[in-house]
Each structure stands twice: as C-alpha cells, then as structure tokens.
Design a protein around this motif. Structure first.
Motif, mmCIF file in Angstrom:
data_model
loop_
_atom_site.group_PDB
_atom_site.id
_atom_site.type_symbol
_atom_site.label_atom_id
_atom_site.label_comp_id
_atom_site.label_asym_id
_atom_site.label_seq_id
_atom_site.Cartn_x
_atom_site.Cartn_y
_atom_site.Cartn_z
ATOM 1 N N CYS A 488 37.116 -0.847 39.650
ATOM 2 C CA CYS A 488 35.759 -1.125 39.839
ATOM 3 C C CYS A 488 34.971 -1.807 38.735
ATOM 4 N N ASP A 493 31.287 -1.939 44.168
ATOM 5 C CA ASP A 493 32.868 -1.468 43.996
ATOM 6 C C ASP A 493 32.784 -0.011 44.223
ATOM 7 N N TYR A 494 31.912 0.847 43.526
ATOM 8 C CA TYR A 494 31.988 2.301 43.222
ATOM 9 C C TYR A 494 31.361 2.669 44.735
#
Length: 586
Positions: A488, A493-494
């Motif tokens: 990430c 992304d998280y």
C-alpha cells in the motif's frame, strides 16, 4: 569586576525557602540541581528553578511541582551538543504541552494545571534565564541589583491585574530567554509574588547584599514579607557563584555539534576508552556495535550514524535527539541510555546491552504461543510504551524487530525491552514527527499506523495500532490485513483492504477477543481504541459490548435459520399439494 577563581568546575552556594505563608495550602515549588558528575556540570550547567501554581486553577500545585521536577530532570538529560537555549526550549515546550493537555483535553483527570515558571541555568561563565508568568529573577553584583525578567501581567486597574502568560495556558509556549555574564561573587535570587509583591526592590537589594549566610537571607525575606502583609505562599531560591571554570565551554559548542561521523569499526579497535567487540547490526542509516568499557568492563551497545548522511543536517539533528529521547524514558521495559563521562571523538551514543533475541526471531521458534504467555509479554510491551506516553512521546515504529526478549537462565522468566528511538515523536517538539518511509524502513509498513504512512500523525493511537497488530500476530502467526498491506502506498490502497478475522487462522480465539483486535487495528481513528490500557483491558476481559454483538449476531443467525426452515417446510407442503391435485385429476 572580580576575576574568576581558577578551578576546574563551577561552584555555587545556594539556599531556598518554600512555605504556605499567609495562604492555606502551598502551590509554589522550588528546586536546585547541581550535577555531581563533572562532565554533566561542565556541558549542561547548574539549574535554579521556581514555579507558582495559578490560584484560580484547580491543580496549580500539581502544575508547579511537575514543572520544576521535570525541568530539573530533563534539562540535564539533553544532548551535550545542544545549546542551553535549545535544550531549555525543547524541555519547557514538552512540559507546557503536558500541562495544557491535562488542563484541556483529558476530561476525567485533573484540570487547570497552570503555573508561572522561572529558571536560571549557569553554565561556564554565563547565566541563562528562562521565564513565563510573574515569578521573577534578580541578579546582584557588588551592591547593585537588577530584575532580569519582565512580568507577564496585564493591569486592569490599580487594584486588579491578570496573568497574561503561564505554563499550560496555551498549546504554543511563549518563553522569554536572556543571558547574563557571570562573575565570582554574583548572586541570583528567584522569587514568587508572595515576596516581591510585598517587599520593595530596595529592601530586596539590601537583604541580598547582607553579610548573613544564604539560609539566613532567605529567612529574612520571609519575615519581611509576612510583616508587610503577604497573604500568599512565600518562596525564594538564592545562589552565589563561588568559583568559575577556567575555560569557557561555550567556545567549544560549534566543535561539539560538528563531531565527525565515525569510520566503520572492526573488532579490537578502541575509541574514547571503549573497545569494539563486534558489529551487531548494519543498515544504510546506522550501525550498532557491542563495546566494552576498558576501565569498568561494562558492556554496552554503541549506535553510530551512517556516513551516507554526513551532509544531512536534519538527519544529524534527529540522531542527536534520539539520545535525549531515550534518556527521558525510564522503564524496566525500555532500553536505557548510558550517560558518558568522557568527551566523544565521534558522533555516537551508548545504550545498555540486552542479551536476548528480537521478538521477530523469538516468534519463529516459539509459535504457537500459549495465551497466558503471550498476554504476559504484551502487558510488558504496554508498560514500556506507556512510559513513552508519560513523557508525551509516541514511539511510532513499534514492531517485533524493535522488541528484545531475554530469558532468565534460572527462573526462565521472560522480559522484553523496547529499543530504537529513531522515529519517536515528542509532543511539543513538532518537527520531530517523521512519517515512515517505505523505501528506507523495510517491513515497518506491516505494523505502523497507515496514518503515519500517508503523512498524518495519529499520536497515541498509532502505538495502539502497532500493539494490536503485534498481538494479532502472536496469536495467529499472520497479519490482520494480510501481506497486501506491504504494497500500500496511498489512502485508496488501504481502503481496498479488509480485516481478516483472527478466528480464521485460529478458531480457538473467542469472538470478543477477535473484536478487540479488530477495533485496535481499525483504520478509522474514531473506532480505534484511544489508549493502550483500553485495548489490553478488552484483550484480558470480555467486553460486554462485544458479547452483546455476538448474541445479536447469533440471534439474527437463529432467526434466519428459522425462516429458512419455515420457508422450506411451506415449499415442500406446496409441492405435496400440487402432487395430490395432479393425482386427483387423473
């Protein structure tokens, strides 16, 4: 002007008084610290301090005592390479924010922690004074006295005035700082308003210059204040310069801050009374060596900077800060900084040597870990990290690689030590916040709060996230969001990650325990635990809230099963009716 008496070190005589006086309860505090260690006295100096708790605040006494105690302790622990002004401003900014938070943030704890504060640091041939509020510092020489500080008060009318500045009043500290050249025979007097509001400057000057002993002068000041109607606490610190060092150590400050980076050491090499035994660790950012003090035989760990950063002033400043940060944290579960008594030829610092293995390696040989054993180790980690939080500091890089586990050969008792102060954030010194860099801190992304990794500071909750992640790994051998978290780079992304139930890896884990871990590693700070103690409490004892959720979920599952069975029954009945109808038609 008197010439300095030629001695190796600074020498002072001092006396103080701190009593209730004409007020019920004493909200003043005084302190003097003259280091026994000649090296500390030379590089840090002697300290005089006085504070007066603001009477309108609920916890003025706690504030004044905290301010004096922490300043005397923490100032002397700052790096030798820091100037007096820089050391004092860093320490007082941290103290100020601690008092401010207790006054305005912590809802269920003491409130109103405000106090005035004045201090004098005498180092070499110079006295540095630091001041906020309306306590005062006076300088006396050869019969003449001068007030060095300016009261931070605003006058409403002839009878009324109010305090415009104090420690704990605001998150940003406005601190006065000045310097005074020192000669042998000079005297410094620090007072609170219980004295100087009732004793005139002429009377103070006459008293300070009298031939009596310093304790007698303090008693005289007290008597005059009471006789002249003082209805407040009465406090004073009085010091006289007996002798001065024969060299001005401040001349060497530039030399100290420009200590050369050490070369790569080899076993058997000697430096500053230390013998290199072996290299323990090396990376692109720093090196660790096991060393032995040639005189005492004591073993220690030497940390040196990497020559890759010789021209990086920010890196050098952060490296120097590490030593100070480590020296402030006092816990059996945090590695201790060793104060050196010898001048250094290179830039490095020393830590206690811990004979053990990292938790990362320990897990490889001890997984699966019995629940009781795992919780005992986690509780030690909590105690160690709490020591950072008590100093208004956040570790920011808590992970198994930064936790050493040692085993007593006789009792087999396991003890942890938290190491590495390189990413620690100190409240009140905002520039220390260092977002974790994926490219330079390999593996950290698995345990560090994603808030850090995207450039935000979540404070104590960041250490909560790391602790919950470590606990998850101890019970499952996995990470709460899987290996994908290593890749990430951005908030989006998280957002794609989902918590993986610990029960999926270890079915023996209770639902309430899994819920506590999930709350501890939540990306949402509003859902995540706000303190380590809240997390460890829910890990040790079932949280009724989680149990209710489990009952609700079980009830929903049972209800769903009921309706599924009922629907199935009616469907079969319908098929049977249709079948019978068809038979009757034929």
């Amino acid at each position: 002007m008197k010439q300095p008496v030629s001695t190796a070190h600074l020498q002072l005589n001092h006396a103080s008084i701190c009593i209730e006086g004409g007020k019920e309860g004493n909200e003043d505090a005084v302190g003097v610290h003259i280091p026994d260690d000649a090296h500390v006295l030379t590089y840090k100096g002697a300290i005089l301090a006085i504070a007066d708790g603001v009477s309108s605040a609920e916890a003025g006494q706690e504030a004044s005592e905290t301010a004096v105690r922490m300043f005397l302790r923490d100032f002397s622990s700052t790096p030798d390479t820091w100037s007096v002004a820089h050391s004092a401003s860093q320490v007082l900014s941290t103290i100020n924010l601690r008092l401010f938070r207790h006054s305005h943030v912590f809802k269920n704890e003491m409130k109103g922690q405000l106090c005035t504060f004045s201090a004098v640091v005498i180092k070499s041939h110079t006295a540095h004074f630091f001041h906020v509020g309306d306590s005062r510092v006076y300088h006396w020489r050869s019969g003449f006295m001068r007030q060095l500080t300016t009261d931070h008060t605003a006058q409403l009318n002839q009878e009324r005035r109010f305090l415009a500045r104090a420690l704990g009043m605001d998150g940003q500290l406005q601190l006065d700082h000045g310097k005074q050249e020192v000669c042998v025979g000079d005297r410094f007097l620090l007072t609170t308003d219980g004295i100087h509001d009732f004793v005139s400057e002429a009377q103070l000057q006459e008293a300070i210059g009298s031939s009596g002993s310093l304790p007698e002068i303090c008693e005289q000041l007290k008597d005059m204040a009471l006789q002249q109607g003082s209805d407040d606490n009465i406090s004073a610190v009085l010091a006289e310069v007996v002798s001065l060092p024969n060299t001005d150590i401040d001349d060497f400050h530039d030399h100290l801050t420009q200590l050369p980076f050490p070369p790569a050491f080899k076993a058997g090499m000697k430096v500053d009374g230390l013998e290199i035994i072996q290299e323990l660790f090396a990376s692109s950012r720093s090196h660790l060596y096991l060393v032995r003090d040639i005189d005492s035989g004591q073993r220690a760990v030497m940390k040196t900077p990497s020559t890759n950063f010789e021209d990086d002033s920010s890196y050098i400043e952060r490296f120097i800060r590490e030593e100070w940060i480590g020296s402030r944290v006092d816990s059996p579960y945090v590695v201790k900084i060793i104060r050196q008594s010898r001048p250094r030829s290179f830039l490095y610092y020393l830590m206690e040597y811990v004979d053990g293995v990292s938790m990362e390696k320990w897990l490889e040989y001890n997984f699966p870990v019995k629940p009781g054993r795992a919780i005992r180790l986690i509780e030690q980690v909590v105690a160690g990290i709490q020591a950072f939080h008590d100093c208004e500091a956040v570790h920011q890089d808590l992970k198994p690689g930064n936790i050493i586990i040692s085993t007593d050969p006789v009792s087999q008792k396991e003890t942890i030590k938290i190491v590495d102060f390189g990413s620690v954030y100190v409240a009140g010194v905002a520039e220390i916040f260092i977002p974790i860099d994926h490219s330079s801190v390999l593996g950290t992304a698995s345990y560090s709060d994603p808030q850090y990794l995207t450039g935000r500071n979540s404070g104590i909750q960041g250490d909560v996230y790391a602790l919950a992640t470590i606990c998850y790994e101890m019970f499952t051998g996995k990470l709460p969001y899987g290996e994908a978290i290593e890749e990430c780079k951005t908030p989006s992304d998280y957002d794609r990650l989902r918590y993986i139930s610990a029960r999926k890896h270890n079915p023996a884990i209770p639902v309430w325990f899994d819920r506590a871990l999930e709350k501890g590693v939540s990306f949402d700070l509003n859902r995540r635990y706000r303190s380590l103690n809240s997390l460890i409490r829910d890990l040790k004892h079932p949280n009724p809230e989680f149990l209710r959720d489990e009952v609700k979920q079980s009830s929903r599952s049972s209800s769903l099963l009921f309706w599924q069975l009922l629907s199935g029954f009616w469907f079969i009945t319908l098929l049977l009716v249709i079948y019978l109808f068809v038979l009757n038609q034929h």
